[in-house]
Enzyme design. Structure first.
Site, PDB file in Angstrom:
ATOM      1  N   ASP C 155       0.860  -1.183   0.000  1.00 12.65           N
ATOM      2  CA  ASP C 155       0.000   0.000   0.000  1.00 12.65           C
ATOM      3  C   ASP C 155       0.898   1.235   0.000  1.00 12.65           C
ATOM      4  OD1 ASP C 155      -1.864  -2.027   0.373  1.00 12.65           O
ATOM      5  OD2 ASP C 155      -3.023  -0.902   1.868  1.00 12.65           O
ATOM      6  N   LYS C 223      -6.827   3.396  -3.409  1.00 14.66           N
ATOM      7  CA  LYS C 223      -7.208   3.388  -1.994  1.00 14.66           C
ATOM      8  C   LYS C 223      -7.371   4.829  -1.523  1.00 14.66           C
ATOM      9  CE  LYS C 223      -5.183   1.958   2.476  1.00 14.66           C
ATOM     10  NZ  LYS C 223      -4.095   1.208   3.128  1.00 14.66           N
ATOM     11  N   LYS C 259     -10.262   0.440  -2.533  1.00 15.85           N
ATOM     12  CA  LYS C 259     -10.184   0.204  -1.090  1.00 15.85           C
ATOM     13  C   LYS C 259     -10.428   1.495  -0.320  1.00 15.85           C
ATOM     14  CE  LYS C 259      -6.979  -1.180   2.614  1.00 15.85           C
ATOM     15  NZ  LYS C 259      -5.632  -1.658   2.934  1.00 15.85           N
TER      16      LYS C 259
END
Lengths: 292, 488, 323
Positions: C155, C223, C259
């Site tokens: 991430d 995300k 996400k």
């Protein structure tokens, strides 16, 4: 031997030009004592038709002028009228049988009224429009806009002050007008049209037809490209009540905004208030989200 | 992948009907009491099921006379009551509407067919807000900028349509009462129930008898109300044809009128629009309330350069619309209000096809009983098509294209109507230009179908005259100088 | 997940060829009206789903959770406990699924991996998380280290400063380089999620641009947030990102995951997100491969609701583990 007068036949004022009536008819205008003064064109339904076309053509440009500019032009009309006071005084004196002093007074008031209305051009929206605090993230405001082409049956009695007091509020907000003047007292209206033609008023913004409101009114009232009608000139005509009702029925064909005929012609010297202007404006409300 | 083992389905989530108590029959509400009508009666049905809900009295001319007399009698006291006292009655009514909101919403959905999420989240909250808003005006009329010493008109005869039964009632009654008028209101024949429940609310609020009278019936009842010589003001929301008939009926009588009539709004999408929101605005513009909306964005004008993409997105979005039980909280599009209206929508849609427009609707299962019409879009429509000119008053969208802003304006204004319009563009100066040029009483820019009590609503041209809502809405119920549409 | 770019994506190669063309492209994307987007998100929030679908949705939501701890005070003990919970969120119920991944700082990847093996993925934050303020070499080293430690997913955060200054190509190249740093010696790669920190980008227009930028750069997931900045994930921000992945797949054929992370605490909220996924992107995305929740406290609420559905009574926090 006394000089022989040059007798004049006054013409209509349509689209900034001075045509004769399409019908070719005219009628004799007399003074208050019945003495011949001049010939006036007798407008026909086809003149109404032509005037509406001219007015519609002028509407886009006139309504898009800045309020400041319309204000300036109305003030210009007042200036030019001031310049031609003697002619107006004479026309009013002849038409209404008024004393010289009374005629002078009416011209004063008519010019002052124009000045008064000229100042409204850029203020009416501020007075009758508003921001609306809606319950949500939206900008929301309401402002007046002109209704469009307005038929005006001008007062039969007050040949100048009444005329100015019904035409000025219509055009100051951006409308255009097709005016039927007083039948019996058309000369101040004719002189007024000559003033309009020389006052920076675009052709077609005001169209003045001399003729019979009872004959022309129904054509204006039922015309599908006319957005509103002022029935003020019905007051005092024969069968006024019935005529007014007929005109209102005609006006319903396209849901014209109607300024109704009063029972009797009002005292034009009093404060007009806002209603002569608000009769022919539409309130437009605009929404827009507020966000980033 | 488990995703296909259990489908992700929305539940039927019906709002409970137990909160409403529908009587077998209803009389007229006159002078503070429910009374039997002297005329015949008619049935009101649930358009989603065709089940008869109640027997409704049809007010006769004599009933109308009674109601107008009651209103006239009540006018004396109501108009002289200090504004701050009148205000408190309106505040009371507003509060009761909030308290009984669930009941009103369910009843509205049952009688009208609109989705509960709209009656619950839109109609009823705005109804309460409208009463709150005008309640606050009742003791401030001299500050409204409508001249000194503003005075009420007298008895208002009010006729409302079936598309927003309670909301239109609020738009009519709240300003009328705030200004000191008394009213005789006729709800639409297919949707009388919430107006009759509102009558109970008036009783609950101890509103003086005769201030609000509710007379049920159809067109002839409305005609009798308009024609009654002691009615000072007519307020009507409905079709342009009936509006014209009313204008003729009151010609020469001195009665004033506010007319809120039909529309054929253009919803204009430029190529620089926020497309996802524009698609939502198109969908909300035409499918909100089954398209039974006078200001519905029924003509989509989309810039040619982006037309294909917008249509693709629109159809994809339409496929997610849920048509069905109005009481289901997941329903987006409910029932068509009546068999008659359904027939009209079908007829105009058939004409659209016959005239060569291409018809599309997403696959959706419609219930077997009740009145239903799927969300429908017609493409390849031109200004000459009847579906582009006539008000369908149903979930039917006509799509036209344009190339330049001036062409969009020309097409948008090329209609006898002028109620509303929509503009979608991210360019600020263009929004303001379009808002100036569109001949319509309400312009929604980058939004659509928004309503608020503070925001004046009403049309240009054959969409009627007078404004409802806001400060301007007061002018329709206060004395003016001989102007049919009110002073402001 | 496609390993080679299809022709659809290749069509965009010119877009990313220069700073100017990239800027032109991103600024040419349709705008997002804030009020309209928020109204749409709120409208979707009122949907209610069938009881049977709800049971399934709760399990799906559990399977979508990236169980997260990203604190300075994290220890091997803490993340091992969390890893245990990730495997068996409800030890009393063997039918309860595992979560999608455990998300930790890169140095703790090995600790988690020891517990979860290959049953649950291990995600590591990288590229100078959460601020993204470090030189490129450091960010790439950070990424390589996490991958070497066994991270299945990376991430990364974008350089919001560069993005807000309009240096889009720099952001693009950072994502491309990070994606390359995710490649393992055997040629496979750790899945890359690109964190925008939408709370710092502030406008939905920026979120849409960042989404396209990251997708063009080859990310696997987009995300919302680090969880360190408020607001973190919101329904409308997720709506805009779901619209972006929907449009991107239509344009290129490439499917990208989404996400939302931070601020999603209740099962009710999670279901609202799933409704939105279903209506905006479509049910292809209703899968842990394509949608995740970055969360820490959400899991226990999902478990409580799950227990309520199976037992018919309301549960309490004492019946679920704290980790």
């Amino acid at each position: 031997m006394a000089r022989v007068d040059v007798r004049k036949t006054y013409k209509l004022y349509i689209g900034g030009a001075f045509p004769r009536s399409e019908s070719g008819h005219s009628y004799e205008v007399t003074d208050s004592k019945g003495k011949f003064v001049a010939n006036a064109s007798l407008a026909s339904r086809k003149d109404v038709r032509d005037a509406v076309v001219a007015a519609r053509k002028a509407f886009g440009g006139w309504s898009a002028r800045t309020a400041y500019n319309r204000s300036q032009i109305l003030y210009r009309i007042a200036e030019v009228m001031e310049d031609r006071r003697p002619q107006f005084e004479e026309a009013v004196r002849q038409s209404e049988g008024a004393s010289a002093a009374a005629a002078r007074g009416q011209v004063d008031e008519a010019i002052d009224r124009l000045v008064w209305y000229s100042g409204w051009a850029d203020k009416l929206g501020q007075v009758i429009g508003n921001a609306n605090p809606v319950a949500g993230p939206f900008f929301n405001h309401t402002a007046p806009e002109p209704s469009g082409v307005i038929g005006v049956l001008a007062p039969q009695t007050s040949s100048l002050l009444g005329l100015v007091s019904t035409v000025a509020p219509v055009i100051v907000t951006g409308n255009v007008a097709v005016v039927v003047s007083s039948y019996a007292r058309p000369l101040p209206a004719v002189t007024f049209s000559e003033v309009l033609a020389t006052s920076d008023v675009p052709g077609g913004v005001v169209n003045i037809l001399t003729g019979d409101a009872a004959t022309l009114g129904p054509w204006l009232a039922s015309h599908m490209d006319v957005n509103g009608i002022d029935l003020g000139g019905v007051a005092g005509l024969p069968r006024a009540g019935e005529l007014a009702a007929e005109l209102e029925i005609g006006a319903a064909d396209n849901l014209k905004r109607v300024r109704r005929a009063p029972d009797a012609e009002p005292d034009w010297s009093t404060d007009p208030g806002l209603s002569p202007m608000t009769a022919f404006v539409e309130h437009k409300t605009v929404w827009h989200p507020i966000g980033v | 992948m488990a995703k296909n083992s259990t489908p992700f389905e929305y539940a039927p989530a019906p709002e409970s009907r137990s909160v409403v108590d529908i009587k077998a029959s209803y009389g007229l509400f006159i002078d503070g009491d429910f009374v039997d009508g002297r005329g015949s009666s008619f049935k009101t049905v649930n358009p989603a099921t065709e089940e008869t809900l109640a027997e409704i009295a049809e007010a006769s001319e004599a009933d109308i006379d009674l109601a107008v007399r009651a209103a006239r009698k009540a006018f004396r006291g109501w108009s002289r009551m200090p504004g701050k006292e009148r205000a408190k009655y309106l505040f009371r009514i507003a509060r009761i509407i909030q308290e009984r909101g669930r009941e009103l919403a369910v009843l509205e959905s049952i009688d009208n067919g609109k989705p509960i999420k709209e009656s619950r989240d839109v109609d009823v909250p705005i109804v309460a807000a409208h009463f709150f808003y005008y309640a606050g005006w009742a003791d401030k009329l001299e500050y409204a900028g409508l001249g000194p010493n503003p005075q009420p008109l007298g008895v208002a005869g009010q006729i409302i349509p079936w598309n927003f039964p309670l909301l239109m009632l609020a738009w009519k009654i709240a300003p009328a009462l705030a200004c000191g008028n008394t009213v005789v209101l006729k709800p639409a024949e297919t949707t009388p129930l919430t107006a009759l429940l509102f009558a109970e609310i008036c009783q609950q609020a101890d509103l003086p008898p005769g201030v609000v009278n509710i007379v049920t019936g159809a067109g002839s009842t409305g005609q009798a109300l308009v024609a009654h010589p002691d009615v000072d003001k007519v307020a009507f929301t409905g079709s342009t044809d009936v509006g014209k008939a009313i204008a003729r009926a009151i010609a020469g009588t001195g009665k004033l009128a506010t007319l809120e009539l039909g529309g054929k709004a253009a919803n204009i999408v430029f190529d620089d629009a926020a497309l996802d929101q524009a698609v939502e605005g198109i969908v909300g513009g035409i499918f909100f309330n089954q398209g039974h909306v006078c200001c519905a964005g029924s003509r989509l004008l989309v810039q040619e350069s982006v037309a294909e993409e917008v249509l693709h997105r629109l159809k994809r979005r339409m496929a997610t619309l849920r048509v069905g039980d109005p009481l289901d909280k997941n329903t987006d599009i409910g029932a068509i209000n009546s068999a008659e209206q359904l027939a009209k929508i079908r007829e105009l849609s058939a004409i659209g096809e016959a005239e060569g427009a291409e018809r599309w609707a997403p696959a959706c299962d419609l219930p077997s009983s009740g009145f239903w019409f799927p969300p429908t879009v017609f493409t390849g429509v031109t200004q000459a098509h009847r579906i582009a000119r006539e008000e369908v008053f149903g979930p039917v969208l006509s799509v036209l294209t344009f190339r330049t802003p001036s062409e969009a304006i020309e097409k948008a204004n090329n209609t006898p109507y002028g109620l509303s319009a929509g503009v979608w563009t991210e360019k600020g100066s263009r929004i303001l230009h379009m808002a100036n040029e569109l001949r319509a009483g309400v312009v929604w820019a980058n939004t659509f179908n928004k309503f608020d009590p503070t925001s004046p609503f009403g049309g240009y041209k054959e969409s009627g005259y007078g404004r409802e809502g806001g400060r301007q809405g007061l002018a329709a119920y206060l004395k003016s100088t001989g102007l049919k549409g009110g002073d402001l | 997940m496609p390993t080679t770019a299809p022709t659809g994506l290749a069509a965009y190669s010119e877009v990313t060829a220069s700073e100017a063309s990239l800027k032109r492209f991103l600024h040419g994307l349709p705008g997002v009206d804030q009020v309209g987007a928020e109204a749409r998100a709120a409208g979707l929030g009122t949907r209610s789903i069938k009881t049977s679908a709800k049971a399934w949705a709760l399990d799906l939501a559990i399977r979508m959770v990236d169980l997260t701890t990203l604190e300075g005070q994290d220890t091997p003990g803490k993340v091992r406990a969390l890893a245990g919970k990730a495997l068996h969120p409800d030890p009393s119920d063997p039918t309860c699924p595992s979560v999608a991944a455990v998300c930790v700082y890169g140095d703790l990847v090995g600790e988690v991996k020891e517990i979860v093996g290959s049953q649950v993925n291990v995600a590591a934050v990288a590229t100078a998380f959460p601020s993204g303020r470090a030189s490129m070499d450091i960010k790439l080293a950070d990424t390589r280290d996490a991958v070497a430690n066994g991270a299945d997913e990376i991430d990364m955060v974008i350089d919001r400063g560069a993005f807000l200054a309009g240096r889009y190509l720099q952001v693009f190249e950072e994502i491309v380089a990070t994606r390359e740093a995710c490649v393992r010696p055997d040629g496979s790669h750790a899945h890359l999620k690109v964190i925008f920190e939408t709370g710092e980008l502030q406008t939905y227009d920026n979120v849409r641009r960042a989404s396209w930028l990251a997708m063009l750069a080859g990310t696997d997931f987009i995300k919302t947030s680090t969880g360190k900045v408020q607001p973190a994930a919101t329904l409308p921000v997720t709506l805009v990102m779901l619209e972006a992945v929907r449009d991107f797949r239509e344009a290129t054929g490439v499917q990208i995951g989404v996400k939302p992370a931070g601020g999603i605490r209740t099962a009710k909220d999670a279901i609202k997100y799933l409704v939105m996924v279903n209506e905006i992107a479509g049910d292809d995305w209703l899968d842990p491969d394509w949608f995740r929740f970055g969360a820490s406290t959400l899991l226990n609420d999902l478990l409580m609701q799950r227990t309520k559905m199976t037992t018919g009574r309301y549960s309490g926090p004492d019946y679920f583990t704290l980790d």
